[in-house]
Design an enzyme around this catalytic site. Structure first.
Site, short mmCIF file in Angstrom:
data_model
loop_
_atom_site.label_atom_id
_atom_site.label_comp_id
_atom_site.label_asym_id
_atom_site.label_seq_id
_atom_site.Cartn_x
_atom_site.Cartn_y
_atom_site.Cartn_z
N ASP A 1 0.84 -1.21 0.00
CA ASP A 1 0.00 0.00 0.00
C ASP A 1 0.87 1.26 0.00
O ASP A 1 2.02 1.22 0.44
CB ASP A 1 -0.89 -0.04 1.25
CG ASP A 1 -2.09 0.90 1.13
OD1 ASP A 1 -2.30 1.47 0.04
OD2 ASP A 1 -2.78 1.07 2.14
N ASN B 1 1.51 3.51 -2.68
CA ASN B 1 2.19 3.99 -3.90
C ASN B 1 1.73 5.40 -4.27
O ASN B 1 2.53 6.25 -4.64
CB ASN B 1 1.88 3.08 -5.10
CG ASN B 1 2.46 1.70 -4.94
OD1 ASN B 1 3.35 1.48 -4.13
ND2 ASN B 1 1.97 0.76 -5.74
N ARG C 1 0.28 7.78 -2.37
CA ARG C 1 0.72 8.82 -1.42
C ARG C 1 2.22 9.10 -1.56
O ARG C 1 2.66 10.24 -1.47
CB ARG C 1 0.39 8.38 0.02
CG ARG C 1 -1.05 8.69 0.41
CD ARG C 1 -1.46 7.93 1.65
NE ARG C 1 -1.69 6.52 1.35
CZ ARG C 1 -1.88 5.58 2.27
NH1 ARG C 1 -1.84 5.89 3.54
NH2 ARG C 1 -2.12 4.34 1.91
N HIS D 1 3.20 3.68 -8.71
CA HIS D 1 2.98 2.27 -9.06
C HIS D 1 4.22 1.70 -9.77
O HIS D 1 4.58 0.54 -9.57
CB HIS D 1 1.75 2.12 -9.95
CG HIS D 1 0.47 2.47 -9.24
ND1 HIS D 1 0.20 2.02 -7.97
CD2 HIS D 1 -0.60 3.21 -9.61
CE1 HIS D 1 -1.01 2.47 -7.58
NE2 HIS D 1 -1.50 3.21 -8.56
N THR E 1 -9.96 -7.34 -6.29
CA THR E 1 -11.25 -7.34 -6.98
C THR E 1 -11.95 -5.99 -6.80
O THR E 1 -12.88 -5.67 -7.54
CB THR E 1 -12.17 -8.48 -6.46
OG1 THR E 1 -12.13 -8.47 -5.02
CG2 THR E 1 -11.70 -9.84 -6.94
N ARG F 1 -11.22 2.14 -9.34
CA ARG F 1 -10.35 3.29 -9.59
C ARG F 1 -10.58 3.85 -11.00
O ARG F 1 -11.26 3.24 -11.81
CB ARG F 1 -8.89 2.87 -9.43
CG ARG F 1 -8.63 2.45 -8.00
CD ARG F 1 -7.18 2.23 -7.72
NE ARG F 1 -7.03 1.92 -6.30
CZ ARG F 1 -5.93 2.07 -5.61
NH1 ARG F 1 -4.84 2.51 -6.20
NH2 ARG F 1 -5.90 1.77 -4.33
N LEU G 1 12.48 -19.54 -4.67
CA LEU G 1 11.41 -18.71 -4.11
C LEU G 1 10.14 -18.79 -4.95
O LEU G 1 10.19 -18.67 -6.17
CB LEU G 1 11.87 -17.24 -4.07
CG LEU G 1 10.82 -16.23 -3.61
CD1 LEU G 1 10.64 -16.28 -2.10
CD2 LEU G 1 11.22 -14.81 -4.03
N ARG H 1 1.45 -5.07 6.11
CA ARG H 1 0.80 -4.03 5.31
C ARG H 1 1.60 -2.74 5.46
O ARG H 1 1.87 -2.30 6.57
CB ARG H 1 -0.65 -3.80 5.74
CG ARG H 1 -1.32 -2.75 4.85
CD ARG H 1 -2.79 -2.58 5.11
NE ARG H 1 -3.37 -1.71 4.09
CZ ARG H 1 -4.56 -1.84 3.54
NH1 ARG H 1 -5.33 -2.82 3.92
NH2 ARG H 1 -4.99 -1.00 2.62
N ARG I 1 -5.74 -2.52 8.05
CA ARG I 1 -6.88 -3.28 7.52
C ARG I 1 -6.34 -4.49 6.76
O ARG I 1 -5.21 -4.49 6.30
CB ARG I 1 -7.67 -2.43 6.50
CG ARG I 1 -8.53 -1.37 7.03
CD ARG I 1 -9.41 -0.83 5.89
NE ARG I 1 -8.61 -0.16 4.85
CZ ARG I 1 -8.18 1.09 4.92
NH1 ARG I 1 -8.45 1.83 5.97
NH2 ARG I 1 -7.47 1.61 3.94
N GLU J 1 1.11 -13.84 11.98
CA GLU J 1 1.46 -12.62 12.71
C GLU J 1 1.19 -11.44 11.77
O GLU J 1 1.45 -11.53 10.56
CB GLU J 1 2.93 -12.64 13.13
CG GLU J 1 3.26 -13.71 14.13
CD GLU J 1 2.55 -13.50 15.47
OE1 GLU J 1 2.40 -12.33 15.89
OE2 GLU J 1 2.14 -14.50 16.09
C1 FPP Z 1 -1.78 0.36 -3.36
O1 FPP Z 1 -1.30 1.67 -3.28
C2 FPP Z 1 -1.19 -0.29 -4.47
C3 FPP Z 1 -1.84 -0.84 -5.53
C4 FPP Z 1 -3.31 -0.88 -5.65
C5 FPP Z 1 -1.11 -1.42 -6.62
C6 FPP Z 1 0.01 -2.31 -6.18
C7 FPP Z 1 0.87 -2.59 -7.32
C8 FPP Z 1 2.20 -2.53 -7.28
C9 FPP Z 1 3.00 -2.25 -6.07
C10 FPP Z 1 2.97 -2.82 -8.48
C11 FPP Z 1 3.30 -4.26 -8.55
C12 FPP Z 1 2.88 -4.77 -9.83
C13 FPP Z 1 2.92 -6.05 -10.19
C14 FPP Z 1 2.47 -6.40 -11.53
C15 FPP Z 1 3.38 -7.12 -9.29
P1 FPP Z 1 -2.32 2.85 -3.47
O2 FPP Z 1 -2.36 3.24 -4.89
O3 FPP Z 1 -3.64 2.45 -2.88
O4 FPP Z 1 -1.67 3.97 -2.61
P2 FPP Z 1 -2.43 5.11 -1.81
O5 FPP Z 1 -3.21 4.42 -0.73
O6 FPP Z 1 -1.30 5.93 -1.29
O7 FPP Z 1 -3.29 5.83 -2.79
#
Ligand code: FPP
Length: 234
Positions: free
Chosen positions: A12, A14, A16, A29, A58, A63, A123, A179, A185, A198
Site C-alpha cells: 500500500d 504507492n 501517497r 505504481h 477485486t 479506480r 522462491l 501491510r 486493515r 502474525e
Molecule cells: C496500493 O497503493 C497499491 C496498488 C493498488 C497497486 C500495487 C501494485 C504494485 C506495487 C505494483 C506491482 C505490480 C505487479 C504487476 C506485481 P495505493 O495506490 O492504494 O496507494 P495510496 O493508498 O497511497 O493511494
C-alpha cells in the site's frame, strides 16, 4: 527459531508516495513494481520460501479508467524488465486471482510468466491479480458443491479438504502478513490463509519498503510468541 516460510504483503501507499514527491500516482505504481524485484531478492536472502504480493484486488476496478489501465500494463513492465533475472535466480512465479477477465494482453503476460518458471524450485513469488479472498472462498464453495453434486466428493469435508479448493492449495499457511503505509486493515486479502499469521502494520509506503525494513519485519516476527491457540510454541 520459528520459521518464516510464507510472507504476504499488502503493498500500500504507492499513490501517497508519489503525491508527496509531486509525481503522478502512476509513478508510485512504477516504483512499486521495481520494488517487487528488490523485495523478492531480500525475502529470498532472508530465507522466505513463499512471497505473496497483493498487486490488484477485486475492488481495485473502482479506480479511474486511466489508473486501472496503467496497473494492467505493469505486469508487462515487471516481467519484461526482470523475468530473465527471476529465472536465473530460480524463482517460480505463480498467480492468484481470476485472470480470465483481465485484458487479454495482461492475462498472457501473467500466464507466460507462470509457464516459463514452472520448473523452478526456488522462491515462490506469488502475484495476486484480480484477487479477493471472499471471491476465492465463494469459488471454492461452489467448486466443492459441484463435486458433491457430480459424485466426485463426499459431504462433510474438513478444513484440509476445503483448502484443496482454494487458490493457495499448493502453499503453506501465511506466517507473516505485512501491510505498508500505515493503514491497519486486511482488505479482503487471504482471509482463510492468515488464520494464525502474525500481523505487522508499518508506516513506510511500499516504494520505501527497503530490504532493511523487510529484515526488521522478520526480526520482529521472530520476537513474537506464536501459540496457535495453545499455551506455548514448544
Ligand atoms: C496500493 O497503493 C497499491 C496498488 C493498488 C497497486 C500495487 C501494485 C504494485 C506495487 C505494483 C506491482 C505490480 C505487479 C504487476 C506485481 P495505493 O495506490 O492504494 O496507494 P495510496 O493508498 O497511497 O493511494
Amino acid at each position: 527459531m520459528q520459521e518464516c516460510r510464507h510472507v504476504a504483503i499488502i503493498m500500500d501507499g504507492n499513490g501517497r508516495w508519489a503525491k508527496a514527491k509531486g509525481l503522478p500516482r502512476t509513478a508510485g505504481h512504477k516504483a512499486g513494481a521495481d520494488n517487487v524485484r528488490t523485495i523478492a531478492i531480500a525475502a529470498n536472502d532472508l530465507g522466505v520460501k513463499y512471497l505473496t504480493l497483493y498487486a490488484f484486488s477485486t475492488e481495485n476496478w473502482k479506480r479511474s479508467k486511466d489508473e486501472v489501465g496503467y496497473l494492467m500494463k505493469l505486469p508487462a513492465y515487471l516481467f519484461g524488465r526482470y523475468m530473465k533475472e527471476f529465472l536465473q535466480r530460480g524463482y517460480r512465479i505463480r498467480m492468484l486471482g481470476e485472470l480470465d477477465v483481465l485484458p487479454p494482453a495482461t492475462e498472457k503476460v501473467l500466464r507466460d510468466a507462470e509457464e516459463e518458471s514452472k520448473n523452478n524450485t526456488g522462491l515462490s513469488l506469488n502475484i495476486c491479480m484480480n484477487y479477493g479472498s471472499q471471491r476465492e472462498i465463494t469459488l471454492a464453495a461452489n467448486a466443492y458443491a459441484k463435486d458433491v453434486a457430480e459424485g466426485k466428493a463426499k459431504l462433510g469435508i474438513d478444513e484440509a479438504g476445503f483448502e484443496q479448493y482454494l487458490m493457495t492449495k499448493d502453499f503453506p499457511p501465511v506466517d507473516l502478513l505485512i501491510r505498508t503505509s500505515g493503514e491497519e486493515r486486511i482488505s479482503n486479502y487471504l482471509l482463510w490463509q492468515i488464520a494464525y499469521a502474525e500481523l505487522e502494520f508499518i508506516p513506510e509506503a511500499w516504494p520505501d519498503f527497503t530490504p532493511d525494513v523487510m529484515k526488521r519485519c522478520i526480526e520482529e516476527y521472530h520476537h513474537r510468541n506464536r501459540r496457535f491457540g495453545g499455551l506455548t510454541n514448544e
